[in-house]
Design an enzyme around this catalytic site. Structure first.
Site, PDB file in Angstrom:
ATOM      1  N   CYS A  35      54.379  68.023   3.405  1.00  0.00           N
ATOM      2  CA  CYS A  35      54.453  68.429   1.904  1.00  0.00           C
ATOM      3  C   CYS A  35      54.143  70.009   1.806  1.00  0.00           C
ATOM      4  O   CYS A  35      53.981  70.566   2.969  1.00  0.00           O
ATOM      5  CB  CYS A  35      53.316  67.701   1.023  1.00  0.00           C
ATOM      6  SG  CYS A  35      51.793  68.008   1.672  1.00  0.00           S
ATOM      7  N   CYS A  38      50.643  71.006   3.143  1.00  0.00           N
ATOM      8  CA  CYS A  38      50.782  71.514   4.366  1.00  0.00           C
ATOM      9  C   CYS A  38      51.314  72.877   4.894  1.00  0.00           C
ATOM     10  O   CYS A  38      50.879  73.544   5.932  1.00  0.00           O
ATOM     11  CB  CYS A  38      51.862  70.252   5.351  1.00  0.00           C
ATOM     12  SG  CYS A  38      51.057  68.774   5.107  1.00  0.00           S
ATOM     13  N   ASP A 436      97.761  76.646  33.951  1.00  0.00           N
ATOM     14  CA  ASP A 436      97.298  77.743  33.327  1.00  0.00           C
ATOM     15  C   ASP A 436      97.156  78.957  34.432  1.00  0.00           C
ATOM     16  O   ASP A 436      97.663  78.581  35.587  1.00  0.00           O
ATOM     17  CB  ASP A 436      95.687  77.797  33.211  1.00  0.00           C
ATOM     18  CG  ASP A 436      94.952  78.982  32.664  1.00  0.00           C
ATOM     19  OD1 ASP A 436      95.569  79.913  31.722  1.00  0.00           O
ATOM     20  OD2 ASP A 436      93.820  79.123  33.129  1.00  0.00           O
ATOM     21  N   ASP A 615      91.580  76.044  34.525  1.00  0.00           N
ATOM     22  CA  ASP A 615      90.100  76.332  34.577  1.00  0.00           C
ATOM     23  C   ASP A 615      89.446  77.004  33.720  1.00  0.00           C
ATOM     24  O   ASP A 615      88.042  76.830  33.667  1.00  0.00           O
ATOM     25  CB  ASP A 615      90.183  77.127  36.147  1.00  0.00           C
ATOM     26  CG  ASP A 615      90.023  78.736  35.678  1.00  0.00           C
ATOM     27  OD1 ASP A 615      90.926  78.853  34.814  1.00  0.00           O
ATOM     28  OD2 ASP A 615      89.423  79.220  35.910  1.00  0.00           O
ATOM     29  N   ASP A 619      90.617  76.583  28.171  1.00  0.00           N
ATOM     30  CA  ASP A 619      91.327  75.383  28.427  1.00  0.00           C
ATOM     31  C   ASP A 619      90.854  74.224  28.249  1.00  0.00           C
ATOM     32  O   ASP A 619      91.618  73.127  28.481  1.00  0.00           O
ATOM     33  CB  ASP A 619      91.876  75.404  30.242  1.00  0.00           C
ATOM     34  CG  ASP A 619      92.508  76.518  30.393  1.00  0.00           C
ATOM     35  OD1 ASP A 619      93.538  77.021  29.694  1.00  0.00           O
ATOM     36  OD2 ASP A 619      92.281  77.238  31.448  1.00  0.00           O
TER      37      ASP A 619
END
Length: 729
Positions: A35, A38, A436, A615, A619
């Site tokens: 609350c 606190c 790639d 790789d 990718d």
């Protein structure tokens, strides 16, 4: 006592982070915050501690951020919270949870295996002639072992079957559960009546064989889901933010908002999409572009979340929240692609669609027929149980995962790791292979081009200067020749520009031509140049070396009719020479991750099934979106997690070799299913005709499983090596 009260000052110091000169911040998790009272109580108490300059409580996350002066040492945070009645812990942003389902399956499998061995031992004594009281004792001992085993190990199937029945449906687990429970119930009934036969061994053995297949299948499936988690680990935990009043504070990435000013040090990951306000640096943008060369950035340059700041401090302006950043978009792409994988049903799943209704019908008709013919419900129920047991899908359940496990071993012997068992099924279906460039067709490490004339003396000087930097081009120069024996007075690296070395009155510069050269000499050299006092000395060009086996792999794939493409984030100038050398005509360059994924989706819509070989971190979405994917072991962590296969050796011929193993595995799986179908054609009539007892049914079921396993073992590493030596795809 709070966990913090037991931590030393050194531990608190290690858990903190520097947010300004002499100022550090520690984040605490305080679960008891509930609350506004606190918040006030904790902030007031911690703010009064020696050295604390500010304490802030976040009610929603139940987190407390404490700023304190380093010169005064870590404040007694734990003691202060304990005195207020709160437990406090060091805040941990992420935790990797174990797979609870796998733990349950392994425990269930272990219990079923142990129980099966013990009950079989007791059954052997009964088969050997034990009679009367000894036989009954062994039956009761078997019942005592089987009951808790079914309750614990059988719940894997019972829960699934019950959920299906509750919704008026059926699945493979329904006949399994009925067969196991009826076998136990009939055996218990016969044991109570002191009958000579009981089939506790059949019920427990069924569970054991089925759990083997279920566990192997789960392991293979879960490995395919780790890619998104791995990509998420690339996100920065947080960043140092400059507030409007000039204070510095550390916020988690989730708390960063557009418009915030963020400070980055060299080595930090960019937490959110942003624009550079002040500073120059080099950025490792391979996550976004796949480009192996660091990208220089200056004020006004756009930055993407997840990329890495390499060489200099930057002040940046956030343009997006973490949930809207480039990295979040990549994760959503991967999640969407992984969700699409659910459409690729296992062969066993497809074959099992008719299994449950056929088995239920056969067992019910057997019971009904024998009941009408003999009027003996016990005999009719025994035959129905035999039908359920003899047709239980142990061979069906092991047909796919056992071949996949043996195939995975054959691939492992060749240095290839299998991330997803179903990928072997999909690999057989491909008609297109997409590569790639950087790190896949090439090694991803630039080297000095030797086909261009370079004088050795300037090269040696450049090597000496380059030895002071971690930039890829500088490292390539340092490795190209023995560095000159020169002791420079000073060597300084200018982020995004190059290196400056001074010796006496001479100033040597190695880096970008427009920076290293005086205006009159700028046209003398482009790219990376060496200059002395602003005058051109030498220019250097770099290239990426082809991966071993690239030429042979492309030749093999082309010879077997696969369409070949290159799809790269690199520049056309870097990609086209590689494509020309390998004879690949279909080339796309400067592609972002979403563009790679979109191209794969277009191929899929037109009926093509593509193998993606890549790789880079950029990718990862494409590796997931492709019909099947392979990555080298040198790939980024996210790439390895996203791919279905990882080859650990540098040779690209691992790609056609993996296809050859997948084809052999596909043939063996089809043979296993043909055998399972033939087995049921023979076994079901025999069981419904009353020629098979539940015990004989269990033995037949076990025998069929053993034959399936034996057939899978034909795919051995020895066969794989022979196929490799013969050049078979």
């Amino acid at each position: 006592m709070s966990a913090l009260t037991r931590l030393s000052a050194d531990e608190l110091l290690l858990a903190s982070r520097e947010i300004d000169a002499g100022l550090r911040q520690t984040d605490l998790s305080v679960p008891g915050i509930s609350c506004g009272g606190c918040i006030h109580k904790i902030e007031e108490a911690l703010g009064k501690l020696p050295g604390v300059t500010r304490a802030r409580v976040n009610l929603s996350t139940k987190r407390v951020a404490v700023d304190w002066r380093e010169t005064e040492g870590p404040p007694p945070l734990g003691e202060a919270l304990t005195g207020l009645g709160y437990d406090g812990f060091l805040y941990e942003a992420r935790e990797d949870a174990k797979d609870p389902q796998l733990v349950r399956l392994i425990r269930a499998l272990a219990v079923a295996g142990f129980a099966s061995l013990n009950i079989m031992g007791l059954s052997i004594s009964v088969w050997s002639g034990a009679a009367d009281e000894i036989r009954n004792l062994f039956h009761w001992l078997s019942a005592a072992i089987a009951l808790p085993t079914l309750a614990y190990s059988g719940r894997v199937f019972f829960k699934s079957a019950w959920q299906a029945l509750r919704h008026g449906q059926t699945n493979m687990d329904v006949p399994i559960s009925i067969g196991v429970l009826l076998a136990f119930a009939m055996s218990l009934y016969d044991t109570i009546l002191r009958q000579p036969h009981a089939y506790f061994d059949a019920a427990v053995s069924l569970l054991f064989f089925l759990l083997i297949g279920r566990t192997l299948d789960h392991v293979m499936r879960e490995k395919a889901r780790s890619a998104v988690k791995g990509l998420g680990r690339l996100a920065a935990y947080g960043a140092t933010v400059v507030t409007p009043n000039g204070r510095r504070t550390y916020l988690s990435t989730e708390e960063l908002e557009p418009g915030m000013t963020i400070l980055l040090r060299a080595g930090d990951r960019i937490p959110v999409d942003a624009i550079v306000l002040h500073g120059r640096s080099d950025i490792d943008a391979s996550l976004a572009t796949g480009e192996s060369v660091p990208e220089p950035v200056a004020p006004g340059a756009a930055l993407r979340a997840g990329t890495l700041n390499l060489t200099g401090p930057l002040t940046i302006h956030a343009t997006a929240a973490s949930k809207d950043s480039f990295l979040a978009e990549m994760m959503r792409l991967m999640e969407a692609a992984e969700g699409g994988r659910a459409h690729f049903r296992r062969v066993a799943d497809r074959a099992a669609r008719l299994y449950a209704p056929v088995v239920h019908s056969a067992a019910f008709l057997s019971f009904l027929g024998w009941m009408l013919a003999t009027g003996d419900w016990h005999h009719a129920a025994t035959i129905a149980v035999a039908v359920l047991i003899i047709t239980c899908p142990c061979a069906l359940g092991l047909a796919v995962p056992m071949v996949q496990v043996v195939a995975a071993r054959a691939l492992f012997e060749h240095g290839i790791m299998v991330k997803d068992g179903s990928a072997m099924e999909r690999l057989v279906e491909i008609d297109t292979v997409i590569f790639d460039k950087t790190g896949t067709l090439t090694l991803g490490h630039p080297g000095l081009r030797r086909d261009i004339t370079v004088d050795e003396a300037p090269l040696a000087i450049a090597a000496r200067i380059g030895s002071h930097s971690h930039h890829p081009y500088a490292k390539a120069l340092a490795a190209a020749v023995l560095p000159a024996d020169i002791a420079f007075d000073t060597v300084a690296e200018h982020a995004g520009l190059g290196l400056e070395a001074r010796i006496g009155k001479d100033v040597w510069r190695l880096g970008r031509g427009e920076w290293a050269l005086d205006e009159a000499f700028v046209q003398s050299g482009t790219g990376t140049v060496l200059a002395c006092n602003g005058k051109f000395v030498q220019s250097f060009a770099f290239e990426d070396e082809l991966r071993a086996g690239a030429v042979a792999a492309i030749r093999t794939l082309r010879g077997h009719g696969y369409a070949l493409e290159i799809m790269s984030g690199d520049t056309p100038a870097a990609v086209l020479p590689v494509a020309e050398e390998l004879g690949i005509e279909r080339v796309q360059a400067r592609l972002l991750p979403q563009e790679k994924t979109a191209h794969l989706q277009v191929l899929a819509k037109t009926g093509h099934k593509a193998l993606m070989v890549g790789d880079g971190m950029n990718d990862a979405p494409a590796l997931v979106a492709a019909h099947v994917s392979i990555t080298p072991g040198s790939a980024a962590d996210v790439g390895r997690q996203a791919a279905d296969f990882v080859f650990l050796r540098s040779d690209l011929e691992s790609v056609p070799f993996t296809i050859s193993i997948a084809r052999k595995a596909d043939r063996l799986i089809r043979q296993n299913f043909a055998f399972a179908a033939l087995y049921n054609v023979v076994a079901v009539p025999a069981a419904t005709g009353g020629y098979v007892t539940p015990l004989a049914a269990a033995l037949a079921m076990s025998g069929s499983s053993i034959l399936v396993v034996a057939n899978a073992l034909r795919l051995s590493p020895r066969w794989a090596r022979r196929e490799q030596s013969e050049g078979v795809l």
